[in-house]
Design a protein around this motif. Structure first.
Motif, short mmCIF file in Angstrom:
data_model
loop_
_atom_site.label_atom_id
_atom_site.label_comp_id
_atom_site.label_asym_id
_atom_site.label_seq_id
_atom_site.Cartn_x
_atom_site.Cartn_y
_atom_site.Cartn_z
N ARG A 9 0.83 -1.21 0.00
CA ARG A 9 0.00 0.00 0.00
C ARG A 9 0.87 1.26 0.00
O ARG A 9 0.51 2.30 0.53
N ALA A 10 2.06 1.18 -0.60
CA ALA A 10 2.96 2.32 -0.67
C ALA A 10 2.44 3.36 -1.65
O ALA A 10 1.82 3.03 -2.65
N THR A 11 2.72 4.61 -1.34
CA THR A 11 2.39 5.69 -2.26
C THR A 11 3.64 6.26 -2.91
O THR A 11 3.56 7.02 -3.87
N THR A 12 4.82 5.89 -2.38
CA THR A 12 6.09 6.34 -2.92
C THR A 12 7.06 5.17 -2.96
O THR A 12 7.19 4.42 -2.00
N ILE A 13 7.75 5.04 -4.09
CA ILE A 13 8.79 4.02 -4.25
C ILE A 13 10.02 4.73 -4.78
O ILE A 13 9.95 5.47 -5.76
N GLY A 14 11.16 4.53 -4.10
CA GLY A 14 12.42 5.12 -4.55
C GLY A 14 13.39 4.04 -4.96
O GLY A 14 13.35 2.92 -4.46
N PHE A 15 14.25 4.38 -5.89
CA PHE A 15 15.20 3.42 -6.44
C PHE A 15 16.54 4.13 -6.63
O PHE A 15 16.57 5.25 -7.14
N ILE A 28 15.95 -0.23 -3.07
CA ILE A 28 14.56 0.09 -3.35
C ILE A 28 13.89 0.38 -2.02
O ILE A 28 13.95 -0.43 -1.10
N GLU A 29 13.29 1.57 -1.90
CA GLU A 29 12.63 1.98 -0.66
C GLU A 29 11.18 2.34 -0.95
O GLU A 29 10.88 2.87 -2.01
N ASP A 30 10.32 2.05 0.01
CA ASP A 30 8.92 2.46 -0.13
C ASP A 30 8.41 2.99 1.20
O ASP A 30 9.05 2.83 2.23
N ASN A 31 7.27 3.65 1.16
CA ASN A 31 6.66 4.18 2.37
C ASN A 31 5.43 3.37 2.76
O ASN A 31 4.50 3.89 3.37
N GLY A 32 5.43 2.09 2.43
CA GLY A 32 4.28 1.23 2.71
C GLY A 32 4.19 0.78 4.15
O GLY A 32 4.87 1.30 5.04
N ALA A 33 3.37 -0.21 4.37
CA ALA A 33 3.04 -0.70 5.71
C ALA A 33 4.21 -1.39 6.41
O ALA A 33 4.23 -1.47 7.64
N GLY A 34 5.18 -1.89 5.66
CA GLY A 34 6.28 -2.60 6.28
C GLY A 34 5.87 -4.01 6.70
O GLY A 34 4.71 -4.39 6.60
N PHE A 35 6.85 -4.78 7.15
CA PHE A 35 6.58 -6.15 7.57
C PHE A 35 7.68 -6.60 8.52
O PHE A 35 8.74 -5.96 8.62
N ASP A 36 7.45 -7.70 9.22
CA ASP A 36 8.43 -8.27 10.13
C ASP A 36 9.36 -9.16 9.31
O ASP A 36 8.97 -10.25 8.86
N SER A 68 7.05 0.36 10.36
CA SER A 68 5.77 1.01 10.04
C SER A 68 5.90 2.13 9.02
O SER A 68 4.94 2.50 8.36
N GLY A 69 7.12 2.67 8.86
CA GLY A 69 7.33 3.75 7.89
C GLY A 69 7.73 3.29 6.51
O GLY A 69 7.94 4.10 5.61
N GLY A 70 7.85 1.96 6.31
CA GLY A 70 8.20 1.46 5.00
C GLY A 70 9.30 0.42 5.04
O GLY A 70 9.69 -0.05 6.11
N THR A 71 9.79 0.09 3.88
CA THR A 71 10.79 -0.97 3.74
C THR A 71 11.92 -0.49 2.86
O THR A 71 11.71 0.22 1.88
N ARG A 72 13.13 -0.93 3.21
CA ARG A 72 14.31 -0.67 2.39
C ARG A 72 14.92 -2.02 2.04
O ARG A 72 15.31 -2.79 2.90
N PHE A 73 14.96 -2.30 0.75
CA PHE A 73 15.55 -3.52 0.20
C PHE A 73 16.89 -3.14 -0.40
O PHE A 73 16.97 -2.19 -1.18
N THR A 74 17.96 -3.85 -0.01
CA THR A 74 19.28 -3.56 -0.55
C THR A 74 19.87 -4.83 -1.15
O THR A 74 19.92 -5.88 -0.50
N LEU A 75 20.29 -4.71 -2.39
CA LEU A 75 20.95 -5.80 -3.10
C LEU A 75 22.34 -5.32 -3.48
O LEU A 75 22.48 -4.25 -4.08
N TRP A 76 23.36 -6.08 -3.10
CA TRP A 76 24.72 -5.77 -3.51
C TRP A 76 25.17 -6.86 -4.46
O TRP A 76 25.11 -8.05 -4.15
N LEU A 77 25.59 -6.44 -5.66
CA LEU A 77 26.03 -7.36 -6.70
C LEU A 77 27.52 -7.15 -6.95
O LEU A 77 27.93 -6.02 -7.24
N PRO A 78 28.32 -8.20 -6.88
CA PRO A 78 29.75 -8.04 -7.14
C PRO A 78 29.98 -7.77 -8.62
O PRO A 78 29.29 -8.30 -9.48
N LEU A 79 30.96 -6.93 -8.91
CA LEU A 79 31.31 -6.68 -10.31
C LEU A 79 31.97 -7.91 -10.93
O LEU A 79 31.80 -8.19 -12.11
#
Length: 103
Positions: A9-15, A28-36, A68-79
């Motif tokens: 239910r996010a209204t903003t998604i950042g990349f 990737i960050e959003d301002n959605g409901a978040g989760f455990d 509760s303020g959203g989720t931040r997903f971080t992916l690190w890919l080796p070169l």
């Protein structure tokens, strides 16, 4: 992105992307409901664990920070990706073949 749209239910998604520690970081960050995160990793679903498994298969890492303020997903890919040597040597297995094998 599909999971953000489907579940949060996010209204903003950042990349964003950046080169960090001999790799590429994708956030990737959003301002959605978040989760455990711990609950999601340890209950019956496979989504987050599949992401971890796929990242590890190429020497990457994946993390989630969520509340509760959203989720931040971080992916690190080796070169210098793990598996490139195997792929060049003809030892690469497709996603469909891995799925059928339960990998």
């Amino acid at each position: 992105m599909a999971n953000v749209l489907r579940h949060t239910r996010a209204t903003t998604i950042g990349f964003s992307t950046a080169t960090v520690d001999q790799g590429v970081r994708v956030v990737i960050e959003d301002n959605g409901a978040g989760f455990d995160v711990n609950e999601a990793l340890h209950r019956g679903g496979r989504g987050l664990r599949n992401q971890q498994r796929r990242a590890a298969a190429i020497g990457a890492t994946v993390t989630w920070e969520s509340g509760s303020g959203g989720t931040r997903f971080t992916l690190w890919l080796p070169l210098d990706r793990k598996g490139e040597t195997e792929r060049a040597a003809g030892l690469w297995v497709s996603d469909a073949e891995q799925s059928r094998a339960g990998i």
